[in-house]
Design an enzyme around this catalytic site. Structure first.
Site, PDB file in Angstrom:
ATOM      1  N   ARG A  17      12.827  -9.346   4.336  1.00 29.52           N
ATOM      2  CA  ARG A  17      12.778  -8.582   4.958  1.00 29.52           C
ATOM      3  C   ARG A  17      14.016  -8.499   5.683  1.00 29.52           C
ATOM      4  O   ARG A  17      13.851  -8.918   6.736  1.00 29.52           O
ATOM      5  CB  ARG A  17      11.491  -7.350   5.632  1.00 29.52           C
ATOM      6  N   LYS A  73       0.891  -1.367   0.309  1.00 22.27           N
ATOM      7  CA  LYS A  73       0.012  -0.151   0.005  1.00 22.27           C
ATOM      8  C   LYS A  73       0.724   0.945  -0.282  1.00 22.27           C
ATOM      9  O   LYS A  73       0.341   1.760  -0.807  1.00 22.27           O
ATOM     10  CB  LYS A  73      -1.086   0.117   1.372  1.00 22.27           C
ATOM     11  N   ARG A  93      -0.653 -11.330  12.139  1.00 21.76           N
ATOM     12  CA  ARG A  93      -0.873  -9.775  11.683  1.00 21.76           C
ATOM     13  C   ARG A  93      -1.511 -10.364  10.837  1.00 21.76           C
ATOM     14  O   ARG A  93      -3.060  -9.068  10.566  1.00 21.76           O
ATOM     15  CB  ARG A  93       0.368  -9.009  11.484  1.00 21.76           C
ATOM     16  N   ARG A  95      14.280  -7.969  11.490  1.00 23.47           N
ATOM     17  CA  ARG A  95      13.378  -7.506  12.729  1.00 23.47           C
ATOM     18  C   ARG A  95      12.264  -8.398  13.420  1.00 23.47           C
ATOM     19  O   ARG A  95      11.249  -9.616  12.383  1.00 23.47           O
ATOM     20  CB  ARG A  95      12.317  -6.523  12.058  1.00 23.47           C
ATOM     21  N   ARG A 145      -9.602   1.394  10.246  1.00 28.91           N
ATOM     22  CA  ARG A 145      -9.725   0.250   9.990  1.00 28.91           C
ATOM     23  C   ARG A 145     -11.077  -0.097  10.197  1.00 28.91           C
ATOM     24  O   ARG A 145     -10.520  -1.433  11.130  1.00 28.91           O
ATOM     25  CB  ARG A 145      -8.472   0.376  11.898  1.00 28.91           C
TER      26      ARG A 145
END
Length: 219
Positions: free
Chosen positions: A130, A16, A174, A163, A91
């Site tokens: 990542r 996004k 998530r 991370r 949200r």
């Protein structure tokens, strides 16, 4: 000519932010994320900003009512004359309903809703790939944006790290939370004829091109 007043939706890792930045650049409209809005409100040192600061300083979540005030304040600025991209809000269903009322009141309705649809496995693959430099903060991706030397920052030469919130079990959690909390908001907006679903699993170039085609249709 219609204005581009846009809502961007998609699960974590859908791209996004990346696509919104491209749209912002091409059409010269601000990309407004909830984080940006809260930081701007605090920096303004207005009464609302002071209220937001005290809530954030105490580690609390900003209520829907205050968040709507922050959005209203942001959408009254001159740089939204050509339109805006709202990213990260609403949200929840109550937020979506309150936003509808607010935009009606300020006579600045949404003209396009972009939903970047990406399945769980693609999201997991993207985010768990990542890596970040602990020194300079540069972000890499071991699939799409590799460093020149394996697991080593091109700039600092230090070892890259993953991370904690990019680890598989966290990413799956998530995604689950997103589908439970935010997916009903997408269902709420699907009744609009300006709702567009885009396959977000392609490359940035392919997805951006498709989004641009949709926006040209709106204009």
């Amino acid at each position: 000519m219609k204005k581009l007043n846009l809502l961007f939706f998609g699960p974590p890792g859908a791209g996004k932010g990346t696509i919104a930045k491209e749209v912002s650049k091409k059409y010269n409209i601000p990309h407004i994320s909830t984080g940006d809005m809260l930081r701007e409100a605090v920096a303004s040192e207005s009464e609302l900003g002071k209220q937001v600061k005290s809530i954030l300083d105490s580690g609390q979540l900003v209520s829907d009512e205050i968040m709507l005030e922050v959005i209203k304040s942001r959408l009254n600025k001159n740089d939204v004359d050509k339109g805006f991209i709202l990213d990260g809000f609403p949200r929840t269903l109550p937020q979506a309903e309150a936003l509808e009322t607010l935009l009606k009141d300020i006579k600045n309705p949404i003209t396009g809703i972009i939903y970047l649809e990406v399945d769980e496995e693609t999201v997991v693959k993207r985010i768990t790939s990542r890596r970040i430099c602990p020194k300079c903060g540069k972000i890499y991706n071991i699939i799409t944006l590799k460093p020149k030397i394996d697991n080593t920052c091109d700039i600092c030469g230090v070892e890259l790290i993953q991370r904690d919130d990019d680890k598989e079990e966290v990413v799956r959690d998530r995604y689950k939370v997103y589908m439970e909390k935010t997916y009903p908001v997408i269902e709420f907006y699907k009744k609009y004829n300006q709702f567009f679903t885009v396959d977000g699993s392609g490359t940035v170039e392919i997805v951006t091109k498709e989004v641009f085609n949709i926006l040209e249709g709106i204009l």
